[in-house]
Design an enzyme around this catalytic site. Structure first.
Site, PDB file in Angstrom:
ATOM      1  N   GLY A  30       0.898  -1.284   0.050  1.00  0.00           N
ATOM      2  CA  GLY A  30       0.064  -0.039  -0.074  1.00  0.00           C
ATOM      3  C   GLY A  30       0.776   1.241   0.003  1.00  0.00           C
ATOM      4  O   GLY A  30       1.735   1.437   0.783  1.00  0.00           O
ATOM      5  N   LEU A  89      -0.967   7.432   2.279  1.00  0.00           N
ATOM      6  CA  LEU A  89      -0.162   8.487   3.273  1.00  0.00           C
ATOM      7  C   LEU A  89       0.576   7.358   4.142  1.00  0.00           C
ATOM      8  O   LEU A  89       1.775   7.795   4.371  1.00  0.00           O
ATOM      9  CB  LEU A  89      -1.077   9.051   3.914  1.00  0.00           C
ATOM     10  CG  LEU A  89      -1.301  10.418   3.068  1.00  0.00           C
ATOM     11  CD1 LEU A  89      -2.509  11.404   3.826  1.00  0.00           C
ATOM     12  CD2 LEU A  89      -0.498  11.348   2.449  1.00  0.00           C
ATOM     13  N   SER A  91     -16.777  17.649   1.375  1.00  0.00           N
ATOM     14  CA  SER A  91     -15.756  17.725   2.677  1.00  0.00           C
ATOM     15  C   SER A  91     -16.647  18.178   3.644  1.00  0.00           C
ATOM     16  O   SER A  91     -17.415  19.370   3.565  1.00  0.00           O
ATOM     17  CB  SER A  91     -14.400  18.720   2.280  1.00  0.00           C
ATOM     18  OG  SER A  91     -13.940  19.171   3.494  1.00  0.00           O
ATOM     19  N   ARG A  93     -19.128  13.728  13.258  1.00  0.00           N
ATOM     20  CA  ARG A  93     -19.840  13.148  12.185  1.00  0.00           C
ATOM     21  C   ARG A  93     -21.038  12.235  12.192  1.00  0.00           C
ATOM     22  O   ARG A  93     -22.068  11.953  11.766  1.00  0.00           O
ATOM     23  CB  ARG A  93     -18.692  12.270  11.358  1.00  0.00           C
ATOM     24  CG  ARG A  93     -17.720  13.154  10.473  1.00  0.00           C
ATOM     25  CD  ARG A  93     -16.729  12.488   9.903  1.00  0.00           C
ATOM     26  NE  ARG A  93     -15.724  13.286   9.232  1.00  0.00           N
ATOM     27  CZ  ARG A  93     -14.866  13.305   8.372  1.00  0.00           C
ATOM     28  NH1 ARG A  93     -14.467  11.648   8.406  1.00  0.00           N
ATOM     29  NH2 ARG A  93     -14.258  13.987   7.752  1.00  0.00           N
ATOM     30  N   HIS A 142     -18.008   5.739   4.944  1.00  0.00           N
ATOM     31  CA  HIS A 142     -16.711   6.569   4.660  1.00  0.00           C
ATOM     32  C   HIS A 142     -15.513   5.703   5.254  1.00  0.00           C
ATOM     33  O   HIS A 142     -14.905   4.944   4.385  1.00  0.00           O
ATOM     34  CB  HIS A 142     -16.689   7.788   5.224  1.00  0.00           C
ATOM     35  CG  HIS A 142     -15.535   8.582   4.840  1.00  0.00           C
ATOM     36  ND1 HIS A 142     -15.133   9.138   3.846  1.00  0.00           N
ATOM     37  CD2 HIS A 142     -15.075   9.472   5.880  1.00  0.00           C
ATOM     38  CE1 HIS A 142     -14.226   9.855   3.776  1.00  0.00           C
ATOM     39  NE2 HIS A 142     -13.921  10.075   5.012  1.00  0.00           N
ATOM     40  N   ARG A 148     -14.159   8.352  14.191  1.00  0.00           N
ATOM     41  CA  ARG A 148     -12.995   9.076  13.818  1.00  0.00           C
ATOM     42  C   ARG A 148     -13.629  10.631  13.502  1.00  0.00           C
ATOM     43  O   ARG A 148     -14.512  11.118  13.055  1.00  0.00           O
ATOM     44  CB  ARG A 148     -12.367   8.768  12.543  1.00  0.00           C
ATOM     45  CG  ARG A 148     -11.321   9.568  12.191  1.00  0.00           C
ATOM     46  CD  ARG A 148     -10.749   9.116  10.942  1.00  0.00           C
ATOM     47  NE  ARG A 148     -11.302   9.254   9.773  1.00  0.00           N
ATOM     48  CZ  ARG A 148     -11.391  10.214   8.804  1.00  0.00           C
ATOM     49  NH1 ARG A 148     -10.824  11.426   9.225  1.00  0.00           N
ATOM     50  NH2 ARG A 148     -12.101  10.166   7.574  1.00  0.00           N
TER      51      ARG A 148
END
Length: 640
Positions: A40, A43, A284, A333, A404, A438
């Site tokens: 992978g 980031l 976003s 969220r 998500h 998160r």
């Protein structure tokens, strides 16, 4: 097996500093004797590969995209958190730690979360040095904006392209090491198994996605940086290629899976428009800084965004501002998603399906001017208009929650090692530092923290006790793993059934969304488990995979991944079934407060659920890592 989280002793603020000193080191001359595989290149993977190669290790990277820069990290829009306190508004490392623990509904390790907050300040300096073009204030200082679950501005951003810019920085660092010969990059190559020698991870089996060739690669340690598994729901904000295969195959080889049912529902997505869709588009969370979320006070069937401008203020319900005056539209969220569902369930949803709410920028444009809003969100507004045909400068956006991120993943200790020695999981692939929910702008923070600032220290402690000798891929363990991978692919191609892979995947996704999504109950979960078992049985008898194994064959790729999703889905349901509490975005209808909020059961469920694979069609064994809270008080979350 006893779970050992390896959390160091000492005061919270000193744990990481002390731990780094106590870790064993590999001297610079010896680092070049060790090989490390990184699977992978998002980031977490790109930053880890670049950092480890810079230290002198020999690194091999693998990604199924045609370039490392195509990893799904590129899709992140809104920003990355860091406790810099540039706004002088009361932020600190401790406040970021507290917000993250609270946001995750007290289902994360204190030590890990504090370390994440601690290294966040270094991430921004690293990225600026790499040339990441963060937004800046008039005086030249880096700009910050607010995100859900926080009352301070700590989110650094590059317009609506933060993930892309951060990934380009890490990719550039990777390229430097590729040119130096310290990284060998394999693209269009998918990991299909991990190889254990003497109980330790010593390599992987891959398939070349262009030629179909099955190959073995050996190393002294293996890092899985392969992202999350939201595509088990079929419709999600993830790229279509995002999958669970690498993590799941590691799980089958002994790596425990932590909190698999902890998946994040994002409140700000473009609503589903029909059965033709293969994925959903995220807008976003940063938009909630200036956008106001509302629905009509009384049901209006099929209310469009263009008609919404004619609804007077007195007939609008800004429900997040009404219910949560302290945080308003910037609640976390899970809270925003659940409340959007509530108003739609009441029949007050908007749009043709009634499964949408408005996100309105009229007040912000009137207050700050169109140019200011355009400078903040211009590319996001353009994207929305291209997809929906509506102009957000003139009419409200329509949004609805969608799957998500995944907080669940491979269980890891404080050093990021799984229960398989030598096998590490970084970023979204591990069960993470985010608990049951998160906070926005923390995914990029965790991925880069793991890759740049944690794994370079902790992997040395493991390698320092390893012999330098390389393991030959001619060993029977590699040959056996290659044979198993080949036979599985052959089996998929031999079925010649009547249903496509996508048909099975869509049916699995609908079952998961209906029964193990935003809202769950015992009866529904038991029904889902039965349906998944029946669907998996049908899959292995009636799936139709065209083409052959020795060529570019995307249907075979999909079938292989969906076969793993089928197994994962059942474990997710088992995990949701055993957790008889509501926490974060995981709402058990049997466990709610009087005003409809998530009600935890700390006496029985303040632990990480780590599941051990016991064989095909065998029930998995639950292991519990008890969570101890010594620095924060367990309280009912409130954003009012």
């Amino acid at each position: 097996m006893t779970l050992d989280s390896k959390i160091p002793d000492g005061p919270l603020a000193e744990k990481w500093t002390r731990h780094k000193f106590n870790l064993k080191l590999v001297n610079p001359a010896n680092k070049r004797k060790y090989d490390i595989i990184v699977v992978g290149t998002g980031l977490a993977g790109a930053s880890a590969a670049a950092s480890l190669a810079e230290l002198g290790y020999n690194v091999k990277t693998f990604c199924f995209q045609d370039s490392p820069r195509r990893a799904h990290s590129i899709a992140a829009q809104g920003g990355i958190n860091a406790a810099k306190n540039y706004q002088n508004d009361g932020d600190s490392i401790y406040r970021l730690f507290y917000d993250t623990i609270k946001g995750g509904d007290y289902r994360a390790r204190e030590a890990n979360v504090y370390r994440l907050a601690e290294v966040s300040v270094n991430i921004i300096d690293q990225c600026v040095a790499q040339g990441v073009p963060f937004a800046r204030e008039y005086g030249g200082l880096l700009a910050n904006r607010s995100f859900g679950g926080a009352q301070v501005s700590r989110t650094f951003y590059a317009r609506g392209q933060t993930g892309q810019q951060l990934l380009l920085g890490a990719y550039a660092a990777m390229n430097r090491q590729i040119a130096a010969g310290k990284i060998k990059s394999y693209t269009r190559t998918e990991m299909l198994d991990v190889v254990l020698v003497d109980g330790k991870a010593r390599g992987i089996i891959t398939r070349d996605l262009v030629t179909g060739k099955i190959e073995a690669h050996s190393a002294h340690a293996v890092l899985l940086c392969t992202g999350g598994y939201s595509n088990v729901f079929y419709l999600s904000t993830n790229a279509k290629g995002s999958n669970v295969t690498a993590a799941w195959r590691a799980h089958r080889k002994g790596a425990f899976f932590g909190n698999p049912c902890f998946t994040q529902i994002h409140p700000t997505c473009i609503p589903v428009s029909g059965n033709h869709q293969s994925k959903l588009t995220l807008m976003s969370e940063s938009l909630r800084n200036d956008g106001r979320v509302w629905v009509p006070k009384k049901p209006i069937k099929g209310l469009t965004a263009r008609d919404a401008v004619n609804i007077p203020e007195s007939e609008r319900d800004y429900f997040l501002e009404r219910r949560y005056p302290a945080f308003g539209n910037l609640v976390p969220r899970d809270v925003a998603s659940r409340n959007a569902k509530y108003v739609c369930d009441e029949g007050r949803g908007v749009g043709p399906t009634g499964l949408a709410v408005f996100l309105d920028f009229a007040d912000a444009i009137k207050r700050d001017g169109k140019k200011t809003i355009e400078s903040k969100y211009g590319n996001l507004f353009d994207m929305y208009q291209q997809i929906t045909g509506d102009n957000p400068y003139e009419v409200p956006m329509m949004i609805y929650p969608a799957v998500h991120y995944t907080m669940g993943g491979l269980w890891v200790d404080y050093n990021l090692m799984t229960t398989v020695p030598g096998l590490y999981a970084l970023g979204e692939a591990n069960f993470s530092d985010h608990g049951a929910n998160r906070l926005g702008a923390s995914a990029l923070m965790q991925g880069l923290a793991d890759g740049y600032f944690i794994i370079p220290y902790t992997i040395g402690d493991y390698l320092a006790g390893m012999p330098y000798e390389k393991v030959s891929t001619d060993r029977p363990e590699f040959k056996e793993a290659m044979e198993q991978v080949t036979n599985r692919l052959k089996k998929l191609l031999s079925i010649k059934g009547k249903k496509t892979v996508d048909e099975f995947h869509r049916e699995l996704g609908m079952t998961m969304w209906d029964y193990c999504g935003m809202s769950r109950n015992e009866e529904g979960l038991k029904k889902a488990k039965k349906k998944i078992q029946e669907l998996r049985e049908e899959f292995w008898q009636n799936v139709n995979v065209v083409g052959s194994a020795n060529e570019l064959n995307m249907e075979l790729e999909k079938a292989n991944r969906v076969s793993d999703f089928m197994e994962l889905a059942e474990l997710m349901v088992d995990d949701a079934l055993h957790r008889k509490e509501s926490c974060g975005g995981h709402f058990r209808e049997e466990s709610a407060t009087e005003d409809g909020e998530a009600k935890r059961n700390d006496n029985e469920f303040a632990y990480v659920a780590a599941w051990e694979y016991k064989g095909e069609n065998q029930p998995e064994v639950l292991h519990k890592e008890e969570l101890k809270f010594e620095n924060v008080k367990l309280t009912q979350r409130s954003y009012k």
